[in-house]
Design a protein around this motif. Structure first.
Motif, PDB file in Angstrom:
ATOM      1  N   ALA A   1      53.411 -40.461 -25.033  1.00  0.00           N
ATOM      2  CA  ALA A   1      53.714 -39.109 -25.496  1.00  0.00           C
ATOM      3  C   ALA A   1      54.530 -38.392 -24.433  1.00  0.00           C
ATOM      4  N   VAL A   2      55.046 -37.223 -24.792  1.00  0.00           N
ATOM      5  CA  VAL A   2      55.731 -36.372 -23.819  1.00  0.00           C
ATOM      6  C   VAL A   2      55.009 -35.026 -23.777  1.00  0.00           C
ATOM      7  N   ILE A   3      55.140 -34.351 -22.640  1.00  0.00           N
ATOM      8  CA  ILE A   3      54.480 -33.063 -22.458  1.00  0.00           C
ATOM      9  C   ILE A   3      55.365 -32.158 -21.622  1.00  0.00           C
TER      10      ILE A   3
ATOM     11  N   ALA B   1      62.096 -39.843 -31.588  1.00  0.00           N
ATOM     12  CA  ALA B   1      61.642 -41.093 -30.961  1.00  0.00           C
ATOM     13  C   ALA B   1      60.314 -41.592 -31.529  1.00  0.00           C
ATOM     14  N   ASN B   2      59.743 -40.827 -32.457  1.00  0.00           N
ATOM     15  CA  ASN B   2      58.437 -41.149 -33.036  1.00  0.00           C
ATOM     16  C   ASN B   2      57.341 -41.161 -31.979  1.00  0.00           C
ATOM     17  N   LEU B   3      57.415 -40.190 -31.082  1.00  0.00           N
ATOM     18  CA  LEU B   3      56.401 -39.997 -30.049  1.00  0.00           C
ATOM     19  C   LEU B   3      55.652 -38.688 -30.301  1.00  0.00           C
ATOM     20  N   LYS B   4      54.434 -38.603 -29.806  1.00  0.00           N
ATOM     21  CA  LYS B   4      53.705 -37.344 -29.852  1.00  0.00           C
ATOM     22  C   LYS B   4      54.278 -36.396 -28.786  1.00  0.00           C
ATOM     23  N   SER B   5      54.194 -35.107 -29.062  1.00  0.00           N
ATOM     24  CA  SER B   5      54.640 -34.132 -28.067  1.00  0.00           C
ATOM     25  C   SER B   5      53.584 -33.044 -27.903  1.00  0.00           C
ATOM     26  N   TYR B   6      53.398 -32.641 -26.665  1.00  0.00           N
ATOM     27  CA  TYR B   6      52.480 -31.556 -26.331  1.00  0.00           C
ATOM     28  C   TYR B   6      53.262 -30.500 -25.557  1.00  0.00           C
ATOM     29  N   VAL B   7      53.149 -29.265 -25.983  1.00  0.00           N
ATOM     30  CA  VAL B   7      53.832 -28.183 -25.273  1.00  0.00           C
ATOM     31  C   VAL B   7      52.801 -27.121 -24.897  1.00  0.00           C
ATOM     32  N   ILE B   8      52.839 -26.733 -23.648  1.00  0.00           N
ATOM     33  CA  ILE B   8      51.933 -25.701 -23.145  1.00  0.00           C
ATOM     34  C   ILE B   8      52.756 -24.441 -22.899  1.00  0.00           C
ATOM     35  N   ILE B   9      52.368 -23.377 -23.593  1.00  0.00           N
ATOM     36  CA  ILE B   9      53.148 -22.145 -23.533  1.00  0.00           C
ATOM     37  C   ILE B   9      52.283 -20.991 -23.014  1.00  0.00           C
ATOM     38  N   PRO B  10      52.899 -20.046 -22.300  1.00  0.00           N
ATOM     39  CA  PRO B  10      52.161 -18.843 -21.902  1.00  0.00           C
ATOM     40  C   PRO B  10      51.967 -17.929 -23.106  1.00  0.00           C
ATOM     41  N   SER B  11      50.747 -17.518 -23.358  1.00  0.00           N
ATOM     42  CA  SER B  11      50.409 -16.716 -24.531  1.00  0.00           C
ATOM     43  C   SER B  11      51.233 -15.434 -24.608  1.00  0.00           C
TER      44      SER B  11
ATOM     45  N   ALA C   1      55.156 -30.342 -32.889  1.00  0.00           N
ATOM     46  CA  ALA C   1      54.531 -30.399 -31.565  1.00  0.00           C
ATOM     47  C   ALA C   1      53.060 -29.980 -31.632  1.00  0.00           C
ATOM     48  N   ASN C   2      52.283 -30.507 -30.720  1.00  0.00           N
ATOM     49  CA  ASN C   2      50.932 -30.013 -30.486  1.00  0.00           C
ATOM     50  C   ASN C   2      51.046 -28.860 -29.494  1.00  0.00           C
ATOM     51  N   ILE C   3      50.826 -27.657 -29.970  1.00  0.00           N
ATOM     52  CA  ILE C   3      51.085 -26.459 -29.176  1.00  0.00           C
ATOM     53  C   ILE C   3      49.792 -25.943 -28.564  1.00  0.00           C
ATOM     54  N   LEU C   4      49.798 -25.788 -27.242  1.00  0.00           N
ATOM     55  CA  LEU C   4      48.641 -25.299 -26.509  1.00  0.00           C
ATOM     56  C   LEU C   4      49.041 -24.016 -25.791  1.00  0.00           C
ATOM     57  N   SER C   5      48.434 -22.905 -26.185  1.00  0.00           N
ATOM     58  CA  SER C   5      48.747 -21.611 -25.593  1.00  0.00           C
ATOM     59  C   SER C   5      47.695 -21.261 -24.551  1.00  0.00           C
ATOM     60  N   ILE C   6      48.140 -20.836 -23.376  1.00  0.00           N
ATOM     61  CA  ILE C   6      47.199 -20.519 -22.296  1.00  0.00           C
ATOM     62  C   ILE C   6      47.334 -19.062 -21.867  1.00  0.00           C
TER      63      ILE C   6
END
Length: 353
Positions: A79-81, A99-109, A125-130
């Motif tokens: 995956a990519v992050i 690319a048929n890969l999973k993606s994770y993105v971490i964003i500032p809320s 994308a799998n979006i993770l807000s912090i």
């Protein structure tokens, strides 16, 4: 048929010969002569605009992402992050999907433009807000990618820089020699990449001399200017709202080696430059992009550009990514009845024709 910047500049990359690039036909963005903007200055200067907002996801990030994701596949990553204020998340998600890969993105809320967030959503994308800023997000990404088979695709990934340097190649392919490159500076990977590209072209005798690197940060997000980390960076230019640039040392090296300049610009001047770009040249660039032209104006007023200079302003992202800032400002339109005579009378009264 054009098949992306890796194939075009293959000799400048170190991928295995058998590697097939992950591409969305990025690059080959236009270099536009800004005749109307030139007329504002009472001096014989030439201004070109490198409009990176016409890349597939609307920003320069696609140049680095094609290389970073291609390498992730080559290394059999799972995956990519990335940490992101917007453009990186959009680009990472799109190229991961390709690319048929999973993606994770971490964003500032609450610190990402809606247009950019929408892209990350639609690309899957799998979006993770912090609850924190970009710099906090990047620290998390660095640790996760170190401990797991997940590729970090922020600009600390050297393949991001390798991809982004191709913009410098394209400019030189178009106009060969010029004096100044005005460029936004956020996480500082792009100015690093351009300088690397110019030097590689010079080493191969494809240009005689590289331009002076003129980097600009938002006034309250300017760690390279003030000389220390900015803990709570703020600016309307969300793409460069970064207080601790990951590539700060290489960016400062680029400025020093090129006899360039680093400075900061107030938000009101960034927005004024954005309006000039759109109203005078028909180019809608996001606020972070417009800082390059705002920097040119400031440099001109401070006599940093001599008579006869040629400058390129890098417009890093499309204005549609961050259109909320436009609609929040004062603008007006006329309500008229659906009647030819009423509309004709208004136009004639206002002297519009």
């Amino acid at each position: 048929m054009y098949s992306g910047l890796i194939n075009k500049y293959r000799d400048f990359f170190d991928f295995n010969k058998a590697t097939t690039p992950v591409s969305l036909s990025e690059g080959r963005t236009p270099l536009i002569r800004a005749y109307n903007l030139e007329s504002i200055f009472n001096q014989d200067i030439k201004i070109y605009l490198k409009f990176e907002g016409l890349n597939p996801t609307g920003s320069f990030k696609d140049r680095g992402m094609t290389a970073a994701v291609t390498k992730a596949l080559e290394d059999e990553s799972k995956a990519v992050i990335c940490a992101s204020t917007g453009n990186t998340s959009a680009s990472a998600a799109a190229y991961a999907a390709r690319a048929n890969l999973k993606s994770y993105v971490i964003i500032p809320s609450g610190k990402i433009a809606k247009g950019k967030l929408a892209q990350a959503v639609v690309y899957g994308a799998n979006i993770l807000s912090i609850e924190g800023n970009f710099d906090d997000a990047l620290e998390i990404v660095k640790k996760i990618s170190k401990e797991h088979n997940i590729t970090m695709v922020n600009s600390l990934n050297p393949y991001r820089i390798e991809g982004q340097k191709t913009a410098a190649f394209e400019i030189c392919d178009d106009i060969k020699e010029f004096d100044y490159l005005f460029i936004p500076v956020g996480n500082a990977g792009n100015i690093t990449a351009y300088w690397k590209g110019f030097k590689e072209y010079q080493e191969k005798s494809l240009i005689k001399y590289p331009p002076k690197m003129m980097g600009y940060q938002a006034y309250d997000s300017a760690p390279l200017v003030v000389g220390h980390t900015v803990k709570n960076p703020e600016t309307v230019a969300t793409a460069i709202r970064i207080g601790n640039p990951a590539s700060k040392n290489t960016a400062l090296d680029a400025i020093k080696e090129s006899n360039g300049h680093i400075d900061r610009i107030r938000d009101e001047d960034i927005l004024a430059a954005q309006l000039l770009l759109s109203s005078k040249e028909g180019i809608f660039a996001e606020p972070a992009s417009a800082i390059s032209f705002a920097g040119l104006i400031k440099a001109f007023n401070e006599d940093l550009m001599p008579h006869g200079s040629t400058a390129v302003c890098v417009l890093t992202g499309n204005g549609l990514k961050d259109s909320d800032i436009i609609l929040k400002s004062d603008y007006s339109y006329k309500n008229l009845p659906s009647d030819y005579k009423a509309i004709e009378a208004y136009i004639l009264k206002e002297g519009l024709i």
